[in-house]
Design a protein around this motif. Structure first.
Motif, PDB file in Angstrom:
ATOM      1  N   SER A 162      22.907 -36.460   1.733  1.00 17.64           N
ATOM      2  CA  SER A 162      24.049 -35.679   1.224  1.00 17.64           C
ATOM      3  C   SER A 162      24.198 -35.833  -0.284  1.00 17.64           C
ATOM      4  O   SER A 162      24.538 -34.876  -0.983  1.00 17.64           O
ATOM      5  CB  SER A 162      25.349 -36.140   1.892  1.00 17.64           C
ATOM      6  OG  SER A 162      25.280 -35.944   3.270  1.00 17.64           O
ATOM      7  N   LEU A 163      23.931 -37.044  -0.786  1.00 20.54           N
ATOM      8  CA  LEU A 163      24.037 -37.265  -2.230  1.00 20.54           C
ATOM      9  C   LEU A 163      22.912 -36.549  -2.969  1.00 20.54           C
ATOM     10  O   LEU A 163      23.145 -35.860  -3.956  1.00 20.54           O
ATOM     11  CB  LEU A 163      23.955 -38.770  -2.526  1.00 20.54           C
ATOM     12  CG  LEU A 163      25.241 -39.568  -2.317  1.00 20.54           C
ATOM     13  CD1 LEU A 163      24.940 -41.059  -2.195  1.00 20.54           C
ATOM     14  CD2 LEU A 163      26.212 -39.329  -3.470  1.00 20.54           C
ATOM     15  N   ASN A 164      21.689 -36.690  -2.451  1.00 18.89           N
ATOM     16  CA  ASN A 164      20.545 -36.146  -3.186  1.00 18.89           C
ATOM     17  C   ASN A 164      20.483 -34.623  -3.129  1.00 18.89           C
ATOM     18  O   ASN A 164      19.892 -33.994  -4.000  1.00 18.89           O
ATOM     19  CB  ASN A 164      19.228 -36.754  -2.669  1.00 18.89           C
ATOM     20  CG  ASN A 164      19.176 -38.257  -2.919  1.00 18.89           C
ATOM     21  OD1 ASN A 164      20.046 -38.806  -3.578  1.00 18.89           O
ATOM     22  ND2 ASN A 164      18.161 -38.919  -2.395  1.00 18.89           N
ATOM     23  N   THR A 165      21.075 -34.039  -2.083  1.00 15.80           N
ATOM     24  CA  THR A 165      21.126 -32.578  -2.031  1.00 15.80           C
ATOM     25  C   THR A 165      22.412 -32.070  -2.685  1.00 15.80           C
ATOM     26  O   THR A 165      22.708 -30.887  -2.619  1.00 15.80           O
ATOM     27  CB  THR A 165      21.080 -32.076  -0.571  1.00 15.80           C
ATOM     28  OG1 THR A 165      22.051 -32.802   0.167  1.00 15.80           O
ATOM     29  CG2 THR A 165      19.716 -32.253   0.055  1.00 15.80           C
ATOM     30  N   LYS A 166      23.188 -32.962  -3.248  1.00 13.25           N
ATOM     31  CA  LYS A 166      24.385 -32.620  -4.035  1.00 13.25           C
ATOM     32  C   LYS A 166      25.518 -32.058  -3.181  1.00 13.25           C
ATOM     33  O   LYS A 166      26.348 -31.289  -3.652  1.00 13.25           O
ATOM     34  CB  LYS A 166      24.022 -31.663  -5.177  1.00 13.25           C
ATOM     35  CG  LYS A 166      22.920 -32.218  -6.086  1.00 13.25           C
ATOM     36  CD  LYS A 166      22.541 -31.212  -7.145  1.00 13.25           C
ATOM     37  CE  LYS A 166      21.213 -31.499  -7.781  1.00 13.25           C
ATOM     38  NZ  LYS A 166      21.137 -32.579  -8.676  1.00 13.25           N
ATOM     39  N   MET A 167      25.521 -32.430  -1.905  1.00 11.83           N
ATOM     40  CA  MET A 167      26.657 -32.021  -1.075  1.00 11.83           C
ATOM     41  C   MET A 167      27.848 -32.941  -1.369  1.00 11.83           C
ATOM     42  O   MET A 167      28.995 -32.591  -1.095  1.00 11.83           O
ATOM     43  CB  MET A 167      26.282 -32.069   0.406  1.00 11.83           C
ATOM     44  CG  MET A 167      25.158 -31.077   0.720  1.00 11.83           C
ATOM     45  SD  MET A 167      24.904 -30.727   2.453  1.00 11.83           S
ATOM     46  CE  MET A 167      23.901 -32.072   3.010  1.00 11.83           C
ATOM     47  N   LEU A 168      27.551 -34.136  -1.871  1.00 14.11           N
ATOM     48  CA  LEU A 168      28.600 -35.071  -2.283  1.00 14.11           C
ATOM     49  C   LEU A 168      28.326 -35.541  -3.706  1.00 14.11           C
ATOM     50  O   LEU A 168      27.160 -35.683  -4.099  1.00 14.11           O
ATOM     51  CB  LEU A 168      28.618 -36.304  -1.372  1.00 14.11           C
ATOM     52  CG  LEU A 168      28.984 -36.103   0.103  1.00 14.11           C
ATOM     53  CD1 LEU A 168      28.897 -37.438   0.840  1.00 14.11           C
ATOM     54  CD2 LEU A 168      30.386 -35.509   0.252  1.00 14.11           C
TER      55      LEU A 168
END
Ligand code: FAD
Ligand code: SF4
Length: 486
Positions: A247-253
């Motif tokens: 989630s962090l690396n795909t920029k969802m968070l």
């Protein structure tokens, strides 16, 4: 108009885990749907639609013509390769500009002030500085709890009584059969276990659910068992880890929203102590921001570094898990099944093995880039080539993370059911990690003996009697000559 496109080149530049390609394509589809619902004009292109293009340059050139485009703005890629390609893209009559992704704590343009090129900055120094700059877990000028780092309290082994209380991981179920069919239709080579139902969050709202679940169920014991490994629990693969990296690396968070959620939980609940929350904050505000700064300061040269001149090929069991070394079998099989292993499995099992066996860092990078669902080059490369393989000569880490089987035995229950004997250094049944560790130290003595953090190990080696030294090196020779049949 927003363009979101699946591309053959992006899906194939290393053989990726099949769940990784599915998870990315699924999240892209979900994001496209979200933008459309918000009233934007969106072009969501699948592999079927981009078959004629194959790569991003050809796609954008074609679309610019088809839609009479006068300007293109792209979000800054996190990978040097893609940034280089886009920075050189020229399309007649089209203005092309890059915009900041704004999904990290440090601004891209400030990175070299934190980590200058070809210099080693210690993570701990970086971490203290960024804690102060961002005012995270600070009481005035002092760190909350009176210490910067509670690492020493993050090394508990799981005991029998701890196993039953490991929480089940929060999973989602997304049918990705249409994506799997597309991968087949377009001949995308993949690795890992194919699943029609994916369990990772596909959008921001599910990512926020995973974050809440982490703060409620896992954070209270995150720090304690951060380094532990077990094969004796159904939830041993996820333990108390957040599984938020995708989630962090795909920029969802955003990293700061994750850190703030954990700190809020620490302030509002009695069962989360400072060692748990600091251990988590250190990973995101410290390690994650640090490796990004190292990556951009040192690319593209970094990708070719091989200070220890490691040349061996990756044994086939990295792709199958078919080995008698139980720690390796557990870690590789879990990685093939879930596309996930936690930090210590990556660093101290597969990573240490690659390091002490002298595996070519290009092969190690390719494996790590392919197998983990969260693998993107900016974070994979400094972790693998730098921290784990020491191929950068110490830019990331002040010493190689070399270890014998003793470390794995201390932090896991893998050794008790292993074919090999973790207590032995010599003979056919001796744990390969033991002999390979000493052989690694022996063959790199010239480079490592002067390293203050590791040099004293040579005193121990020199105190072994000559029979032990010869027998250990002989066992290492057997292992290295027949690495693929261990
Ligand atoms: P948790 O244990 O819950 O940690 C929380 C978060 O901290 C992670 O989600 C991650 O964003 C961050 N984090 C923790 N350690 C690191 C680190 N060393 N570097 C950067 N961020 C960190 N992480 C990736 O995101 N992508 C990779 O390709 C990757 N490759 C790695 C390769 C090797 C050889 C090693 C040793 C580590 C690698 N890591 C990578 C770092 C780490 O292993 C993963 O971030 C972590 O296991 C992800 O699981 P989690 O979200 O449950 O993490
Ligand atoms: Fe791994 Fe050695 Fe332990 Fe076997 S004995 S699980 S090879 S560390």
């Amino acid at each position: 108009m927003y363009v979101i496109a699946e591309l053959y080149e992006e899906a194939t530049y290393v053989p990726h885990h099949v769940q990784k390609v599915c998870a990315f394509f699924d999240a892209m589809g979900s994001f496209a749907g979200h933008l459309k619902e918000a009233g934007h004009q969106v072009l969501h292109l699948t592999l079927d639609d981009t078959e004629v293009d194959g790569c991003v340059e050809r796609l954008l050139t074609r679309l610019a013509k088809e839609y009479s485009v006068s300007s293109i703005e792209y979000q800054q890629p996190d990978e040097h390769r893609l940034r280089y390609v886009l920075s050189r893209l020229l399309i007649d009559g089209v203005t092309i500009t890059e915009c900041d992704s704004e999904h990290f704590v440090l601004a891209f343009d400030d990175l070299t002030q934190w980590v200058p090129p070809a210099k080693s900055v210690r993570m701990e120094t970086f971490y203290r500085r960024i804690r102060v700059q961002q005012n995270v877990l600070m009481e005035g000028e002092k760190p909350v709890g009176g210490q910067w780092n509670f690492d020493a309290r993050n090394r508990k082994r799981l005991k029998e009584k701890d196993l039953a209380s490991i929480p089940a991981p929060l999973t989602f179920l997304h049918d990705v059969s249409p994506i799997l069919e597309r991968l087949k239709r377009h001949g995308i080579p993949t690795i890992g276990v194919r699943k029609t139902q994916l369990t990772l969050p596909r959008n921001r709202s599910e990512s926020l659910q995973l974050l809440s679940y982490f703060c409620e169920q896992l954070l209270p014991r995150f720090g304690d068992f951060q380094d532990a490994m077990t094969e004796r629990s159904d939830h041993g693969w996820s333990l108390y880890h957040s599984r938020l990296s995708f989630s962090l690396n795909t920029k969802m968070l955003h990293p700061l929203e994750v850190i703030n959620a954990a700190i809020d939980a620490f302030h509002t609940r009695d069962d989360i102590d400072i060692a748990q929350v600091e251990g988590f904050v250190r990973q995101i505000l410290g390690w994650r921001e640090f490796v990004r700064a190292v990556y951009w300061a040192n690319m593209p040269e970094y990708k070719a570094l091989n200070t220890l001149d490691a040349k061996r090929s990756l044994p086939a069991y990295f792709w199958s898990g078919e080995t008698r070394m139980n720690c390796m079998a557990q870690t590789v099989r879990q990685s093939l099944a879930h596309g996930y292993a936690h930090h210590i499995q990556r660093l101290m099992v597969t990573g240490v093995f690659g390091l002490i066996a002298g595996i070519n860092p290009d092969h190690m990078d390719e494996w790590y880039m392919g197998i983990y669902l969260d693998a993107l080059e900016w974070v994979e490369l400094p972790n693998t080539r730098g921290m784990s393989q020491f191929a950068d000569g110490g830019i990331v880490s002040s010493k190689p993370y070399a270890a014998s089987g003793n470390y794995i035995n201390k932090m896991s229950d893998y050794c008790s059911s292993c074919h090999y004997d973790v207590k032995s250094k010599q003979g056919e049944n001796a744990c390969p990690f033991n002999a390979l560790y000493w052989d690694f130290m022996h063959r790199h003595r010239d480079q490592l003996a002067r390293n203050p953090r590791i040099g004293m190990i040579y005193g121990t080696w020199d105190r072994f009697d000559s029979e032990t030294r010869t027998g250990t090196l002989e066992r290492a020779r057997q292992c290295l000559d027949d690495l693929s049949s261990l």
